[in-house]
Design a protein around this motif. Sequence first.
Motif, PDB file in Angstrom:
ATOM      1  N   TRP A  74       0.831  -1.205   0.000  1.00  0.00           N
ATOM      2  CA  TRP A  74       0.000   0.000   0.000  1.00  0.00           C
ATOM      3  C   TRP A  74       0.870   1.261   0.000  1.00  0.00           C
ATOM      4  O   TRP A  74       0.645   2.190  -0.772  1.00  0.00           O
ATOM      5  CB  TRP A  74      -0.925  -0.020   1.210  1.00  0.00           C
ATOM      6  N   ASP A  75       1.878   1.296   0.871  1.00  0.00           N
ATOM      7  CA  ASP A  75       2.743   2.463   0.965  1.00  0.00           C
ATOM      8  C   ASP A  75       3.511   2.708  -0.333  1.00  0.00           C
ATOM      9  O   ASP A  75       3.818   3.855  -0.676  1.00  0.00           O
ATOM     10  CB  ASP A  75       3.734   2.303   2.115  1.00  0.00           C
ATOM     11  N   ALA A  76       3.822   1.646  -1.059  1.00  0.00           N
ATOM     12  CA  ALA A  76       4.576   1.780  -2.301  1.00  0.00           C
ATOM     13  C   ALA A  76       3.746   2.387  -3.426  1.00  0.00           C
ATOM     14  O   ALA A  76       4.308   2.860  -4.419  1.00  0.00           O
ATOM     15  CB  ALA A  76       5.118   0.419  -2.735  1.00  0.00           C
ATOM     16  N   GLY A  77       2.434   2.392  -3.289  1.00  0.00           N
ATOM     17  CA  GLY A  77       1.593   2.993  -4.309  1.00  0.00           C
ATOM     18  C   GLY A  77       0.198   2.420  -4.309  1.00  0.00           C
ATOM     19  O   GLY A  77       0.017   1.200  -4.232  1.00  0.00           O
ATOM     20  N   HIS A  78      -0.819   3.317  -4.374  1.00  0.00           N
ATOM     21  CA  HIS A  78      -2.207   2.880  -4.389  1.00  0.00           C
ATOM     22  C   HIS A  78      -3.026   3.858  -5.219  1.00  0.00           C
ATOM     23  O   HIS A  78      -2.576   4.968  -5.541  1.00  0.00           O
ATOM     24  CB  HIS A  78      -2.767   2.766  -2.978  1.00  0.00           C
ATOM     25  N   LEU A  79      -4.234   3.453  -5.553  1.00  0.00           N
ATOM     26  CA  LEU A  79      -5.093   4.298  -6.366  1.00  0.00           C
ATOM     27  C   LEU A  79      -5.768   5.372  -5.502  1.00  0.00           C
ATOM     28  O   LEU A  79      -6.068   5.125  -4.322  1.00  0.00           O
ATOM     29  CB  LEU A  79      -6.157   3.452  -7.077  1.00  0.00           C
ATOM     30  N   PRO A  80      -6.009   6.563  -6.071  1.00  0.00           N
ATOM     31  CA  PRO A  80      -6.650   7.642  -5.307  1.00  0.00           C
ATOM     32  C   PRO A  80      -8.014   7.216  -4.782  1.00  0.00           C
ATOM     33  O   PRO A  80      -8.807   6.585  -5.480  1.00  0.00           O
ATOM     34  CB  PRO A  80      -6.796   8.760  -6.349  1.00  0.00           C
ATOM     35  N   GLY A  81      -8.259   7.555  -3.528  1.00  0.00           N
ATOM     36  CA  GLY A  81      -9.551   7.295  -2.919  1.00  0.00           C
ATOM     37  C   GLY A  81      -9.769   5.882  -2.436  1.00  0.00           C
ATOM     38  O   GLY A  81     -10.832   5.576  -1.872  1.00  0.00           O
ATOM     39  N   ALA A  82      -8.794   5.014  -2.622  1.00  0.00           N
ATOM     40  CA  ALA A  82      -8.956   3.625  -2.198  1.00  0.00           C
ATOM     41  C   ALA A  82      -8.983   3.519  -0.677  1.00  0.00           C
ATOM     42  O   ALA A  82      -8.374   4.323   0.033  1.00  0.00           O
ATOM     43  CB  ALA A  82      -7.828   2.759  -2.757  1.00  0.00           C
ATOM     44  N   VAL A  83      -9.691   2.520  -0.197  1.00  0.00           N
ATOM     45  CA  VAL A  83      -9.710   2.185   1.228  1.00  0.00           C
ATOM     46  C   VAL A  83      -8.782   0.999   1.442  1.00  0.00           C
ATOM     47  O   VAL A  83      -8.885  -0.006   0.730  1.00  0.00           O
ATOM     48  CB  VAL A  83     -11.147   1.824   1.676  1.00  0.00           C
ATOM     49  N   HIS A  84      -7.883   1.111   2.421  1.00  0.00           N
ATOM     50  CA  HIS A  84      -6.937   0.021   2.681  1.00  0.00           C
ATOM     51  C   HIS A  84      -7.471  -0.892   3.777  1.00  0.00           C
ATOM     52  O   HIS A  84      -7.782  -0.435   4.884  1.00  0.00           O
ATOM     53  CB  HIS A  84      -5.578   0.573   3.107  1.00  0.00           C
ATOM     54  N   ALA A  85      -7.580  -2.178   3.471  1.00  0.00           N
ATOM     55  CA  ALA A  85      -8.020  -3.172   4.453  1.00  0.00           C
ATOM     56  C   ALA A  85      -7.316  -4.480   4.122  1.00  0.00           C
ATOM     57  O   ALA A  85      -7.664  -5.166   3.152  1.00  0.00           O
ATOM     58  CB  ALA A  85      -9.533  -3.359   4.405  1.00  0.00           C
ATOM     59  N   PHE A  86      -6.281  -4.825   4.883  1.00  0.00           N
ATOM     60  CA  PHE A  86      -5.492  -6.031   4.609  1.00  0.00           C
ATOM     61  C   PHE A  86      -6.384  -7.261   4.559  1.00  0.00           C
ATOM     62  O   PHE A  86      -7.270  -7.441   5.406  1.00  0.00           O
ATOM     63  CB  PHE A  86      -4.406  -6.196   5.674  1.00  0.00           C
ATOM     64  N   LEU A  87      -6.154  -8.111   3.563  1.00  0.00           N
ATOM     65  CA  LEU A  87      -6.997  -9.282   3.345  1.00  0.00           C
ATOM     66  C   LEU A  87      -7.166 -10.121   4.602  1.00  0.00           C
ATOM     67  O   LEU A  87      -8.282 -10.543   4.941  1.00  0.00           O
ATOM     68  CB  LEU A  87      -6.406 -10.132   2.207  1.00  0.00           C
ATOM     69  N   GLY A  88      -6.075 -10.380   5.307  1.00  0.00           N
ATOM     70  CA  GLY A  88      -6.152 -11.259   6.463  1.00  0.00           C
ATOM     71  C   GLY A  88      -6.989 -10.719   7.599  1.00  0.00           C
ATOM     72  O   GLY A  88      -7.387 -11.476   8.494  1.00  0.00           O
ATOM     73  N   ASP A  89      -7.272  -9.410   7.578  1.00  0.00           N
ATOM     74  CA  ASP A  89      -8.071  -8.802   8.636  1.00  0.00           C
ATOM     75  C   ASP A  89      -9.540  -8.628   8.263  1.00  0.00           C
ATOM     76  O   ASP A  89     -10.321  -8.115   9.062  1.00  0.00           O
ATOM     77  CB  ASP A  89      -7.495  -7.435   9.004  1.00  0.00           C
ATOM     78  N   LEU A  90      -9.899  -9.025   7.028  1.00  0.00           N
ATOM     79  CA  LEU A  90     -11.303  -8.924   6.629  1.00  0.00           C
ATOM     80  C   LEU A  90     -12.136  -9.976   7.358  1.00  0.00           C
ATOM     81  O   LEU A  90     -11.633 -11.054   7.681  1.00  0.00           O
ATOM     82  CB  LEU A  90     -11.434  -9.133   5.122  1.00  0.00           C
ATOM     83  N   PRO A  91     -13.427  -9.699   7.591  1.00  0.00           N
ATOM     84  CA  PRO A  91     -14.108  -8.436   7.295  1.00  0.00           C
ATOM     85  C   PRO A  91     -14.075  -7.442   8.448  1.00  0.00           C
ATOM     86  O   PRO A  91     -14.612  -6.359   8.342  1.00  0.00           O
ATOM     87  CB  PRO A  91     -15.530  -8.888   7.024  1.00  0.00           C
ATOM     88  N   GLY A  92     -13.418  -7.814   9.549  1.00  0.00           N
ATOM     89  CA  GLY A  92     -13.541  -7.039  10.768  1.00  0.00           C
ATOM     90  C   GLY A  92     -13.046  -5.615  10.690  1.00  0.00           C
ATOM     91  O   GLY A  92     -13.510  -4.761  11.439  1.00  0.00           O
ATOM     92  N   ASN A  93     -12.064  -5.340   9.796  1.00  0.00           N
ATOM     93  CA  ASN A  93     -11.512  -3.986   9.784  1.00  0.00           C
ATOM     94  C   ASN A  93     -12.012  -3.153   8.607  1.00  0.00           C
ATOM     95  O   ASN A  93     -11.403  -2.150   8.253  1.00  0.00           O
ATOM     96  CB  ASN A  93      -9.978  -4.030   9.755  1.00  0.00           C
ATOM     97  N   LEU A  94     -13.106  -3.563   7.968  1.00  0.00           N
ATOM     98  CA  LEU A  94     -13.649  -2.809   6.842  1.00  0.00           C
ATOM     99  C   LEU A  94     -14.884  -2.045   7.294  1.00  0.00           C
ATOM    100  O   LEU A  94     -15.956  -2.617   7.472  1.00  0.00           O
ATOM    101  CB  LEU A  94     -13.997  -3.746   5.679  1.00  0.00           C
ATOM    102  N   ASP A  95     -14.717  -0.741   7.467  1.00  0.00           N
ATOM    103  CA  ASP A  95     -15.811   0.109   7.943  1.00  0.00           C
ATOM    104  C   ASP A  95     -16.493   0.756   6.730  1.00  0.00           C
ATOM    105  O   ASP A  95     -16.347   1.955   6.477  1.00  0.00           O
ATOM    106  CB  ASP A  95     -15.273   1.171   8.895  1.00  0.00           C
ATOM    107  N   VAL A  96     -17.218  -0.051   5.970  1.00  0.00           N
ATOM    108  CA  VAL A  96     -17.922   0.404   4.773  1.00  0.00           C
ATOM    109  C   VAL A  96     -19.340  -0.143   4.836  1.00  0.00           C
ATOM    110  O   VAL A  96     -19.537  -1.342   5.110  1.00  0.00           O
ATOM    111  CB  VAL A  96     -17.230  -0.078   3.484  1.00  0.00           C
ATOM    112  N   ASP A  97     -20.313   0.714   4.605  1.00  0.00           N
ATOM    113  CA  ASP A  97     -21.716   0.294   4.632  1.00  0.00           C
ATOM    114  C   ASP A  97     -21.946  -0.874   3.673  1.00  0.00           C
ATOM    115  O   ASP A  97     -21.466  -0.868   2.536  1.00  0.00           O
ATOM    116  CB  ASP A  97     -22.609   1.471   4.245  1.00  0.00           C
ATOM    117  N   LYS A  98     -22.682  -1.866   4.108  1.00  0.00           N
ATOM    118  CA  LYS A  98     -22.876  -3.076   3.313  1.00  0.00           C
ATOM    119  C   LYS A  98     -23.757  -2.862   2.089  1.00  0.00           C
ATOM    120  O   LYS A  98     -23.862  -3.739   1.233  1.00  0.00           O
ATOM    121  CB  LYS A  98     -23.426  -4.202   4.190  1.00  0.00           C
ATOM    122  N   SER A  99     -24.374  -1.707   2.006  1.00  0.00           N
ATOM    123  CA  SER A  99     -25.182  -1.421   0.827  1.00  0.00           C
ATOM    124  C   SER A  99     -24.370  -0.774  -0.295  1.00  0.00           C
ATOM    125  O   SER A  99     -24.858  -0.669  -1.424  1.00  0.00           O
ATOM    126  CB  SER A  99     -26.340  -0.496   1.197  1.00  0.00           C
TER     127      SER A  99
END
Length: 456
Positions: free
Chosen positions: A383-408
């Motif tokens: 992520w630190d090496a480069g990411h797309l503008p506006g992206a939300v970072h949530a490491f795969l191994g921590d899903l879904p607990g660390n993704l604070d995005v409305d399910k809709s």
Amino acid sequence: MFVEPVKSVGLAHLSYVVGHGGQAVVIDPRRDCEIYLEIAEKYGVAITRIFETHRNEDYVIGSRELARLTGASIHHSGATKFAYGETVEEGDTFRVGGLELMVLETPGHTFDSISLVLRDTTSGSAPLAVFTGDALFIGDVGRTDFFPDRKEEVAGLLYDSIFNKILTLGDQTILYPAHGAGSVCGKGMAPRDFSTLGYERMHNKALTVGSREAFIARKVAERHPLPPYFKQMEAYNQEGTPPAVLPLPRPTPFTPEAFEARMARGLQVVDLRSPEAFAGAFIPGSFAFPLEMLSAYAGFFLEYGTPIGLVAETHDQIDMAVRRLVRIGYEKVVCFLEGGLAAWEQSGRAYDTIPAIHADELVRRIEEDDDFVLVDVRDDDEWDAGHLPGAVHAFLGDLPGNLDVDKSRRITTFCGSGARAIIAASILKQNGWTTVEDSLGSMMACQKRGCPIERD
């Protein structure tokens, strides 16, 4: 005399058979250990000893299984209270025909890490090779984050082990580590399985930092994922309690009807197909684990003790998946869907799909401020090496607990190539996100297509 490496793909695990004069030893054997018997038969030797370089965290050690088959003794450090085997300490030596193995205590990765120095006593006393476990790799050194409250201490121990013991063996010494590129036990490993201490002294970035203090600072600053399955591996490998697995489990072929019935009773469904195939159609509630990603990520999400059923394209995939799951402690691989997903579809049962989003479409959405959430599931360094503008970072191994995005919300998953993105998409679909897409190609495609990249 021979040294024969055994590479276990997926875990990037390296074990070794060393033999001469009718005898052989095995270093850090894997759990499906038939291959060591085959090597011993090929060379006409008897396996008499088994060495463990440390209490492994990322796979089930095969020592007790191999000892049961061969009668060999097991040896490891006394710094950990193992419930089996014999302890060794600095300077202990063992003969294998005209070869000699000498123990070096090399703590740092773990407190019980040892290395084994190989000498050919028929030609001289200089070290010929060293088996370093997870202390020194080709292109990197072992991670030191397992003791977060003592991180400077253990990083210093690793420095001392490498610079004051291992590297003093001489530049001519061949290096035999316990892992190669792709292992979770280090970062930046070279994509080759051979080196010498002299070459590593010159080119290994972890060894050219300049001082003990700089080495410690480098190690303390590292960020590594800590899969939850490591605790299960540590318990198995310290207590020696994993159940015997030879012969390996042979999952039963199930019709779609039987497979669905078993799912209703809690079956964990693991789909081994490619990201493209899974996105096209999959059984609702299943995990997408492309075979090449199975060893690295199954341990984050699959429950121990709960039966597993496989969806594959070939029987070879099933055989390989069983081995890879067994190596990380999953023995209950009970069935597979006979006929694959085509049989499921032809039975009239429901299937789901995940739309695939091209890199150009991502750029359009970003430029036009479209209403979607791009979820980047790569690790912190990526992520630190480069990411797309506006992206939300949530490491795969921590899903879904660390993704604070409305399910809709409409979500597009993103990674390095698309393989982890499809895993993430399957996890999110299981956990209630209804509109999920997958960026096939992900960052690799974006780099080819000129996507805008931000860097932290």
